[in-house]
Design a protein around this motif. Structure first.
Motif, PDB file in Angstrom:
ATOM      1  N   TYR A 395      47.227  48.716  -9.531  1.00  0.00           N
ATOM      2  CA  TYR A 395      47.090  50.063 -10.083  1.00  0.00           C
ATOM      3  C   TYR A 395      48.056  51.052  -9.430  1.00  0.00           C
ATOM      4  O   TYR A 395      48.082  52.232  -9.776  1.00  0.00           O
ATOM      5  N   GLY A 396      48.841  50.571  -8.459  1.00  0.00           N
ATOM      6  CA  GLY A 396      49.884  51.410  -7.881  1.00  0.00           C
ATOM      7  C   GLY A 396      49.532  52.106  -6.590  1.00  0.00           C
ATOM      8  O   GLY A 396      50.309  52.946  -6.112  1.00  0.00           O
ATOM      9  N   PHE A 397      48.386  51.781  -5.988  1.00  0.00           N
ATOM     10  CA  PHE A 397      48.048  52.389  -4.707  1.00  0.00           C
ATOM     11  C   PHE A 397      48.898  51.766  -3.601  1.00  0.00           C
ATOM     12  O   PHE A 397      49.277  50.598  -3.676  1.00  0.00           O
ATOM     13  N   ASP A 398      49.171  52.551  -2.575  1.00  0.00           N
ATOM     14  CA  ASP A 398      49.973  52.064  -1.460  1.00  0.00           C
ATOM     15  C   ASP A 398      49.173  51.041  -0.646  1.00  0.00           C
ATOM     16  O   ASP A 398      47.966  51.204  -0.456  1.00  0.00           O
ATOM     17  N   PRO A 399      49.825  49.971  -0.165  1.00  0.00           N
ATOM     18  CA  PRO A 399      49.128  48.962   0.642  1.00  0.00           C
ATOM     19  C   PRO A 399      48.415  49.561   1.853  1.00  0.00           C
ATOM     20  O   PRO A 399      47.393  49.022   2.293  1.00  0.00           O
ATOM     21  N   GLU A 400      48.951  50.675   2.386  1.00  0.00           N
ATOM     22  CA  GLU A 400      48.335  51.301   3.555  1.00  0.00           C
ATOM     23  C   GLU A 400      46.968  51.918   3.229  1.00  0.00           C
ATOM     24  O   GLU A 400      46.175  52.161   4.133  1.00  0.00           O
ATOM     25  N   ASP A 401      46.697  52.171   1.939  1.00  0.00           N
ATOM     26  CA  ASP A 401      45.460  52.862   1.552  1.00  0.00           C
ATOM     27  C   ASP A 401      44.405  51.947   0.942  1.00  0.00           C
ATOM     28  O   ASP A 401      43.251  52.361   0.788  1.00  0.00           O
ATOM     29  N   THR A 402      44.791  50.730   0.566  1.00  0.00           N
ATOM     30  CA  THR A 402      43.856  49.904  -0.214  1.00  0.00           C
ATOM     31  C   THR A 402      42.594  49.521   0.553  1.00  0.00           C
ATOM     32  O   THR A 402      41.522  49.408  -0.038  1.00  0.00           O
ATOM     33  N   GLU A 403      42.711  49.336   1.877  1.00  0.00           N
ATOM     34  CA  GLU A 403      41.543  48.880   2.648  1.00  0.00           C
ATOM     35  C   GLU A 403      40.419  49.902   2.624  1.00  0.00           C
ATOM     36  O   GLU A 403      39.259  49.571   2.356  1.00  0.00           O
ATOM     37  N   TRP A 404      40.747  51.189   2.876  1.00  0.00           N
ATOM     38  CA  TRP A 404      39.683  52.196   2.885  1.00  0.00           C
ATOM     39  C   TRP A 404      39.217  52.521   1.470  1.00  0.00           C
ATOM     40  O   TRP A 404      38.029  52.791   1.245  1.00  0.00           O
ATOM     41  N   ILE A 405      40.147  52.481   0.494  1.00  0.00           N
ATOM     42  CA  ILE A 405      39.732  52.781  -0.883  1.00  0.00           C
ATOM     43  C   ILE A 405      38.747  51.728  -1.387  1.00  0.00           C
ATOM     44  O   ILE A 405      37.788  52.041  -2.102  1.00  0.00           O
ATOM     45  N   SER A 406      38.973  50.475  -1.015  1.00  0.00           N
ATOM     46  CA  SER A 406      38.111  49.376  -1.498  1.00  0.00           C
ATOM     47  C   SER A 406      36.643  49.588  -1.122  1.00  0.00           C
ATOM     48  O   SER A 406      35.749  49.098  -1.818  1.00  0.00           O
ATOM     49  N   LEU A 407      36.386  50.326  -0.047  1.00  0.00           N
ATOM     50  CA  LEU A 407      35.005  50.578   0.389  1.00  0.00           C
ATOM     51  C   LEU A 407      34.261  51.493  -0.588  1.00  0.00           C
ATOM     52  O   LEU A 407      33.025  51.558  -0.564  1.00  0.00           O
ATOM     53  N   TYR A 408      35.009  52.193  -1.446  1.00  0.00           N
ATOM     54  CA  TYR A 408      34.396  53.160  -2.369  1.00  0.00           C
ATOM     55  C   TYR A 408      34.461  52.692  -3.823  1.00  0.00           C
ATOM     56  O   TYR A 408      34.183  53.463  -4.728  1.00  0.00           O
ATOM     57  N   ILE A 409      34.810  51.440  -4.024  1.00  0.00           N
ATOM     58  CA  ILE A 409      34.915  50.901  -5.375  1.00  0.00           C
ATOM     59  C   ILE A 409      33.592  50.261  -5.798  1.00  0.00           C
ATOM     60  O   ILE A 409      33.047  49.402  -5.103  1.00  0.00           O
ATOM     61  N   GLN A 410      33.099  50.693  -6.952  1.00  0.00           N
ATOM     62  CA  GLN A 410      31.907  50.059  -7.526  1.00  0.00           C
ATOM     63  C   GLN A 410      32.312  48.874  -8.395  1.00  0.00           C
ATOM     64  O   GLN A 410      31.709  47.809  -8.343  1.00  0.00           O
ATOM     65  N   HIS A 411      33.378  49.080  -9.182  1.00  0.00           N
ATOM     66  CA  HIS A 411      33.887  47.997 -10.037  1.00  0.00           C
ATOM     67  C   HIS A 411      35.345  48.277 -10.364  1.00  0.00           C
ATOM     68  O   HIS A 411      35.740  49.425 -10.548  1.00  0.00           O
ATOM     69  N   ILE A 412      36.132  47.197 -10.438  1.00  0.00           N
ATOM     70  CA  ILE A 412      37.544  47.344 -10.790  1.00  0.00           C
ATOM     71  C   ILE A 412      38.015  46.094 -11.521  1.00  0.00           C
ATOM     72  O   ILE A 412      37.695  44.967 -11.136  1.00  0.00           O
ATOM     73  N   ASP A 413      38.717  46.292 -12.629  1.00  0.00           N
ATOM     74  CA  ASP A 413      39.348  45.193 -13.355  1.00  0.00           C
ATOM     75  C   ASP A 413      40.466  45.785 -14.214  1.00  0.00           C
ATOM     76  O   ASP A 413      40.845  46.944 -14.024  1.00  0.00           O
ATOM     77  N   GLU A 414      40.961  45.007 -15.171  1.00  0.00           N
ATOM     78  CA  GLU A 414      42.067  45.502 -15.990  1.00  0.00           C
ATOM     79  C   GLU A 414      41.654  46.652 -16.899  1.00  0.00           C
ATOM     80  O   GLU A 414      42.511  47.374 -17.421  1.00  0.00           O
TER      81      GLU A 414
END
Length: 439
Positions: A395-414
Motif C-alpha cells: 500500500y506504499g507505507f515506508d518499511p520503517e513504519d510498518t511494524e508500529w502500524i501493523s499493531l493498529y490493523i483490524q483487517h487488510i487485504d487487496e
C-alpha cells in the motif's frame, strides 16, 4: 491536524538517516541546509526523505530548492519561480514539465497565480525554440527497432513483450524462468536456506557473524550464482561482479531486518575503517601519540573502496569508486553514503536482484515443498515475513513504519485497510502517516 514544525521534520530526517554532528563522518550537509531553509531534492534521496522534504516545502519552510529533473514528475510543491541552469540535454516535454512547477504558492482557492522561469541569458534563443516547438510521439515503437541494436541482456524482455511470454507471477520472462528451472542450483539454494533461515525467521546479525567466515564467503558466492543463472550469459563482467559483491551485504542486512539507519551505520563503519580509527584514538587518549601525530595518522587512513550503485545486468557498468581511490577518511561525505546506499537498496536489490532470486526460491519451493524458501523470498522482496507488514508495503507505507502500524490493523487485504477503532494513543506524526486510509 496541526502541521509539524520545520525543526520536527529535520529531526525526523536526522533520526531516519542516523546523522550526527558529534560522530565521526556522520555530518549531513543537506540537513544543515534544511535548517537554513534550503532543500535538496533528487532521485537518489531515500523515498521517506523525499516525502519529508516535499512536506517541508509544501508547509512553507523552504526558501530555495536545488533539484534535478525529478521534479518534473508532477510533484505539487509551491514554487514562485524555477531557475533552469542547463537544459541542452533535456527533452522538450521534460523542460515544459519543469516550467509547470512554478506558480503554485497561492493559498487562496480558485485564484490564478503567476510563476516565473529564469534561465541564463545565453540560453534564451534555445529556450524560445523549445517552448514553441510541437511535441510528437514517434510513429513506431522502440520494440520494432532492429534486434541487432538491442543489448543482449534486454533481448529476453523484448521477445517476451512481443510474444506475450512474460511470467507475471515470477516477474521474469518465460525463457528466464526456464533457465532457472533447468539449472543445477538446488544445492546452492539449500545451503543459503540452511544458513539464513531458522524455523520461520531469518537469522539476526549476531547469528550471521557466528557463521564460519569461509561459509559466509560461500553464502555470498551462492547468492551470486543463483542470480546469474537467469541470464543469457553464464558470467558477469568484472565491473558487474564488483557491484554485485557490494550489494550482497546490504541484501543480507535487509534479510536480518536492519533499519535504514542501521544499514548506513554498518556501511559507514566498514568504509571509514572504524577499528583502525578507534585504535588510533586510543593511542591519543593514552598519550602514546601527540595530537599532531594523531591528525597525520588519521589523514593517512583511506576510505575503503566501494563501487557506486548501478542497475544490473549492465555490461557497460563502470564500477566507479564512490569516494575516489585513495581518499582520506577525513573527507568522508555522509550524504553520498546515504544516496548510494538507497540506490543499492532500490536499483540493485529491489529492481535487479529481487526478481530472479525470488523466482528461483519459488521454483525451488514448488519442487521441494521446503517452506523456508517462501520465508526467504518474503525477506528478500519485502524485508519481512509478516503478512500484515507485507500488505502495508504494497500500500506504499515506508518499511520503517510498518511494524508500529501493523499493531493498529483490524483487517487488510487487496480490498482495503480497516484500522481498529481506538487510535487515541497515536502521536500526531503517526496519525499523519495513516490519515489517508482512515475513513
Amino acid at each position: 491536524m496541526k502541521q509539524p514544525s520545520a525543526i520536527k521534520i529535520v529531526e525526523e530526517l536526522t533520526q531516519y538517516i542516523g546523522a550526527s554532528e558529534r560522530q565521526f563522518g556522520k555530518q549531513s550537509s543537506f540537513l544543515s541546509l534544511m535548517e537554513r531553509g534550503i532543500v535538496v531534492h533528487h532521485g537518489s534521496m531515500p523515498l521517506k526523505a523525499r516525502l519529508l522534504i516535499e512536506q517541508f516545502v509544501r508547509d512553507g519552510y523552504a526558501r530555495i530548492c536545488f533539484a534535478t529533473a525529478t521534479l518534473n514528475q508532477g510533484i505539487n510543491m509551491p514554487f514562485d519561480c524555477v531557475w533552469i541552469d542547463n537544459f541542452h540535454n533535456m527533452n522538450k516535454l521534460t523542460l515544459k514539465n519543469l516550467i509547470g512547477r512554478a506558480g503554485r504558492t497561492t493559498q487562496t482557492p480558485n485564484q490564478f497565480d503567476f510563476g516565473y522561469t529564469i534561465i541564463n541569458k545565453e540560453n534564451v534563443n534555445t529556450f524560445k525554440i523549445r517552448i514553441v516547438s510541437t511535441i510528437e510521439l514517434e510513429p513506431t515503437s522502440k520494440l520494432d527497432d532492429d534486434s541487432k541494436d538491442i543489448p543482449e541482456d534486454y533481448s529476453d524482455l523484448i521477445t517476451a513483450i512481443k510474444t506475450n511470454t512474460f511470467n507475471d507471477d515470477l516477474h521474469l520472462t518465460e525463457s528466464q524462468v526456464e533457465r532457472l528451472k533447468n539449472s543445477n542450483i538446488k544445492s546452492d539454494i539449500r545451503f543459503v536456506l540452511d544458513k539464513l533461515i531458522h524455523g520461520d525467521k531469518a537469522i539476526g546479525g549476531h547469528q550471521y557473524y557466528e557463521i564460519k567466515s569461509s561459509d559466509r564467503r560461500k553464502l555470498k558466492d551462492k547468492l551470486k550464482k543463483i542470480y546469474i543463472t537467469h541470464l543469457k550469459r553464464d558470467s558477469l563482467t568484472k565491473q558487474e561482479q564488483t557491484i554485485l559483491s557490494a550489494s550482497i551485504p546490504l541484501l543480507l542486512w535487509r534479510i536480518q531486518g536492519k533499519a535504514f539507519s542501521e544499514t548506513l551505520s554498518l556501511r559507514h563503519s566498514y568504509l571509514t575503517r572504524r577499528d583502525e580509527r578507534r585504535a588510533l584514538l586510543k593511542k591519543l587518549k593514552e598519550k602514546v601519540v601527540s595530537q599532531n601525530e594523531y591528525n597525520e595518522a588519521l589523514d593517512d587512513i583511506k576510505i575503503e573502496y566501494s563501487a557506486r550503485a548501478e542497475s544490473l545486468p549492465n555490461k557497460g557498468a563502470r564500477a566507479i569508486s564512490l569516494f575516489g581511490r585513495g581518499a582520506s577518511v577525513n573527507t568522508f561525505d555522509y550524504d553520498l553514503l546515504v544516496y548510494d546506499t538507497y540506490d543499492y537498496l532500490d536499483k540493485v536489490i529491489s529492481l535487479s536482484l529481487s526478481d530472479p532470486l525470488c523466482a528461483a526460491l519459488t521454483i525451488y519451493y514448488q519442487e521441494t515443498e521446503d517452506f523456508r524458501a517462501k520465508i526467504l523470498k518474503n525477506f528478500i522482496r519485502y524485508g519481512t515475513n509478516n503478512e500484515i507488514e507485507i500488505w502495508l508495503l504494497k500500500y506504499g507505507f515506508d518499511p520503517e513504519d510498518t511494524e508500529w502500524i501493523s499493531l493498529y490493523i483490524q483487517h487488510i487485504d487487496e480490498q482495503g485497510i480497516i484500522f481498529i477503532d481506538n487510535l487515541n494513543d497515536l502521536s500526531e506524526d503517526q496519525l499523519r502517516i495513516i490519515e489517508r486510509y482512515i475513513y
